[in-house]
Design an enzyme around this catalytic site. Structure first.
Site, PDB file in Angstrom:
ATOM      1  N   THR A  13      47.906  36.151  30.716  1.00 37.60           N
ATOM      2  CA  THR A  13      47.200  35.271  29.896  1.00 37.60           C
ATOM      3  C   THR A  13      46.158  34.528  30.784  1.00 37.60           C
ATOM      4  O   THR A  13      46.280  34.505  31.889  1.00 37.60           O
ATOM      5  CB  THR A  13      48.015  34.079  29.034  1.00 37.60           C
ATOM      6  OG1 THR A  13      48.621  33.348  30.002  1.00 37.60           O
ATOM      7  CG2 THR A  13      49.041  34.644  28.452  1.00 37.60           C
ATOM      8  N   GLY A  18      39.374  34.002  37.999  1.00 39.62           N
ATOM      9  CA  GLY A  18      40.268  33.248  38.891  1.00 39.62           C
ATOM     10  C   GLY A  18      41.737  33.841  39.270  1.00 39.62           C
ATOM     11  O   GLY A  18      41.624  35.084  39.533  1.00 39.62           O
ATOM     12  N   TYR A 151      48.494  16.887  34.471  1.00 41.91           N
ATOM     13  CA  TYR A 151      48.406  18.450  35.139  1.00 41.91           C
ATOM     14  C   TYR A 151      49.938  18.600  35.793  1.00 41.91           C
ATOM     15  O   TYR A 151      50.802  19.459  35.628  1.00 41.91           O
ATOM     16  CB  TYR A 151      47.387  18.628  36.083  1.00 41.91           C
ATOM     17  CG  TYR A 151      47.162  19.902  36.421  1.00 41.91           C
ATOM     18  CD1 TYR A 151      47.000  20.974  35.838  1.00 41.91           C
ATOM     19  CD2 TYR A 151      47.563  20.241  38.049  1.00 41.91           C
ATOM     20  CE1 TYR A 151      46.952  22.262  36.380  1.00 41.91           C
ATOM     21  CE2 TYR A 151      47.484  21.355  38.577  1.00 41.91           C
ATOM     22  CZ  TYR A 151      47.089  22.345  37.752  1.00 41.91           C
ATOM     23  OH  TYR A 151      47.075  23.808  38.171  1.00 41.91           O
TER      24      TYR A 151
HETATM   25  P1  NAD Z   1      40.533  29.447  35.783  1.00 43.68           P
HETATM   26  O1  NAD Z   1      39.767  28.409  34.904  1.00 43.68           O
HETATM   27  O2  NAD Z   1      39.547  30.457  36.559  1.00 43.68           O
HETATM   28  O3  NAD Z   1      41.181  30.584  34.881  1.00 43.68           O
HETATM   29  C1  NAD Z   1      41.937  30.120  33.978  1.00 43.68           C
HETATM   30  C2  NAD Z   1      41.534  31.191  32.712  1.00 43.68           C
HETATM   31  O4  NAD Z   1      42.488  30.575  31.557  1.00 43.68           O
HETATM   32  C3  NAD Z   1      40.094  30.994  31.996  1.00 43.68           C
HETATM   33  O5  NAD Z   1      39.782  32.419  32.066  1.00 43.68           O
HETATM   34  C4  NAD Z   1      40.169  30.329  30.915  1.00 43.68           C
HETATM   35  O6  NAD Z   1      39.213  30.825  30.086  1.00 43.68           O
HETATM   36  C5  NAD Z   1      41.699  30.549  30.361  1.00 43.68           C
HETATM   37  N1  NAD Z   1      42.141  29.842  29.544  1.00 43.68           N
HETATM   38  C6  NAD Z   1      42.143  28.473  29.105  1.00 43.68           C
HETATM   39  N2  NAD Z   1      42.514  27.943  28.378  1.00 43.68           N
HETATM   40  C7  NAD Z   1      43.118  28.979  27.474  1.00 43.68           C
HETATM   41  C8  NAD Z   1      43.720  28.997  26.309  1.00 43.68           C
HETATM   42  N3  NAD Z   1      44.150  28.128  25.577  1.00 43.68           N
HETATM   43  N4  NAD Z   1      44.131  30.392  25.819  1.00 43.68           N
HETATM   44  C9  NAD Z   1      43.991  31.545  26.725  1.00 43.68           C
HETATM   45  N5  NAD Z   1      43.321  31.349  27.659  1.00 43.68           N
HETATM   46  C10 NAD Z   1      42.923  30.259  28.039  1.00 43.68           C
HETATM   47  O7  NAD Z   1      41.504  28.763  36.807  1.00 43.68           O
HETATM   48  P2  NAD Z   1      42.573  29.222  37.704  1.00 43.68           P
HETATM   49  O8  NAD Z   1      42.327  28.501  38.763  1.00 43.68           O
HETATM   50  O9  NAD Z   1      42.414  30.692  37.931  1.00 43.68           O
HETATM   51  O10 NAD Z   1      43.966  28.886  37.144  1.00 43.68           O
HETATM   52  C11 NAD Z   1      44.905  29.969  36.672  1.00 43.68           C
HETATM   53  C12 NAD Z   1      46.374  29.245  36.620  1.00 43.68           C
HETATM   54  O11 NAD Z   1      46.452  28.909  38.002  1.00 43.68           O
HETATM   55  C13 NAD Z   1      46.494  27.769  36.017  1.00 43.68           C
HETATM   56  O12 NAD Z   1      47.708  27.982  35.362  1.00 43.68           O
HETATM   57  C14 NAD Z   1      46.337  27.035  36.990  1.00 43.68           C
HETATM   58  O13 NAD Z   1      47.027  25.664  36.667  1.00 43.68           O
HETATM   59  C15 NAD Z   1      46.967  27.616  38.309  1.00 43.68           C
HETATM   60  N6  NAD Z   1      46.693  26.893  39.442  1.00 43.68           N
HETATM   61  C16 NAD Z   1      45.397  27.269  40.031  1.00 43.68           C
HETATM   62  C17 NAD Z   1      45.215  26.692  41.261  1.00 43.68           C
HETATM   63  C18 NAD Z   1      43.734  26.832  41.959  1.00 43.68           C
HETATM   64  O14 NAD Z   1      43.561  26.406  43.091  1.00 43.68           O
HETATM   65  N7  NAD Z   1      42.717  27.674  41.556  1.00 43.68           N
HETATM   66  C19 NAD Z   1      45.856  26.042  42.021  1.00 43.68           C
HETATM   67  C20 NAD Z   1      47.492  26.060  41.463  1.00 43.68           C
HETATM   68  C21 NAD Z   1      47.494  26.512  40.144  1.00 43.68           C
END
Ligand code: NAD
Length: 253
Positions: A13, A18, A151
């Protein structure tokens, strides 16, 4: 035993960008067929073009139970089975205590907690023994930064969820783990830094974040992909219920 995911059908999902995109690319390279879900068709089309022919995309909102059920129906119609789920979609909001709104609470817990539950629950009857679930958490589950209580609270919720879930599904042969990244170099991290500190300081801010990490840098999305592949592979056959921190040691010291 191998890390290979040959022939497995995996759903990721939020896979259009990212961390989710990095996981999808790694899974495809390891031999899986990946179905990425996300909110927008154009973003999915770009990601599928990047990942290659082992991938396809479905528009589905993790907060909308009917839309997730429809996505699983489509996957079963197309592939006839499901082997691995990665509940990755997540959002963050800067919301300091005193200024937290009900909408911020509902959206943060809606995507990060409710969205995980209704990604995993409808998948369980489709998974067979050996099936896997990886929930993407965050080091914020144990070390939520200032202004990130919603968060961090939602990420702590999912680590508690899975500790109960593995008991609920005892004997099913399905494993469920949380993979918790620290900072990962993604567009969303870069735009959050640009909004908070100004676009001109993003590179410097990433460097400073890296210098504060025992490994000396922040992570790349593919590194989350390799850890998720491990948890989804037979190499992790006795690993369930853990929160695996893939953070370069940041939250461990
Ligand atoms: P991102 O915003 O690049 O990717 C998240 C994706 O989820 C996006 O493509 C967005 O469109 C999609 N999305 C958002 N809401 C949605 C919904 N309701 N239904 C379906 N898709 C949805 O963010 P990321 O940084 O790649 O984060 C991905 C995961 O990694 C998250 O769970 C985030 O909490 C976790 N995370 C990220 C980091 C970081 O530094 N980037 C650090 C710790 C944890």
């Amino acid at each position: 035993m191998s890390l290979a995911l040959d022939g497995k059908i995996a759903v990721i999902t939020g896979g259009a960008s990212g961390v989710g995109l990095g996981i999808a690319q790694e899974f495809a390279d390891q031999g899986a067929r990946v179905v990425i879900t996300d909110l927008r068709q154009e973003a999915l089309d770009r990601a599928v073009a990047e990942i290659g022919p082992r991938s396809s995309g479905i528009v589905a909102d993790v907060t909308d139970i009917a839309s997730m059920q429809a996505a699983y129906q489509q996957i079963m119609a197309q592939y006839g089975r499901l082997d691995a789920v990665v509940a990755n979609a997540g959002i963050g909001a800067h919301a300091p205590l005193g200024a937290i709104t009900e909408d911020q609470f509902d959206r943060t817990f809606g995507v990060n907690a409710k969205g995980v539950l209704f990604t995993v629950q409808p998948a369980l009857p489709l998974l067979r023994p050996g099936g896997t679930v990886v929930v993407i958490g965050s080091t914020a589950s144990i070390r939520p930064p200032r202004g990130m209580s919603l968060y961090g609270g939602a990420k702590a919720a999912v680590r508690a969820f899975i500790r109960s879930w593995i008991q609920d599904i005892q004997g099913s042969g399905i494993r469920i783990n949380v993979l918790s990244p620290g900072a990962v170099d993604t567009d969303s991290l870069r735009s959050a830094l640009a909004m908070a500190q100004g676009p001109e300081v993003v590179e410097a801010a990433i460097k400073v974040m890296g210098e504060g990490n025992p490994t000396g840098r922040i992570a790349q999305p593919r590194e989350m992909g390799r850890a998720a592949a491990f948890l989804s592979s037979d190499a992790a056959s006795f690993v369930t219920g853990v929160e695996l921190f893939v953070d370069g040691g940041m939250a461990q010291v």
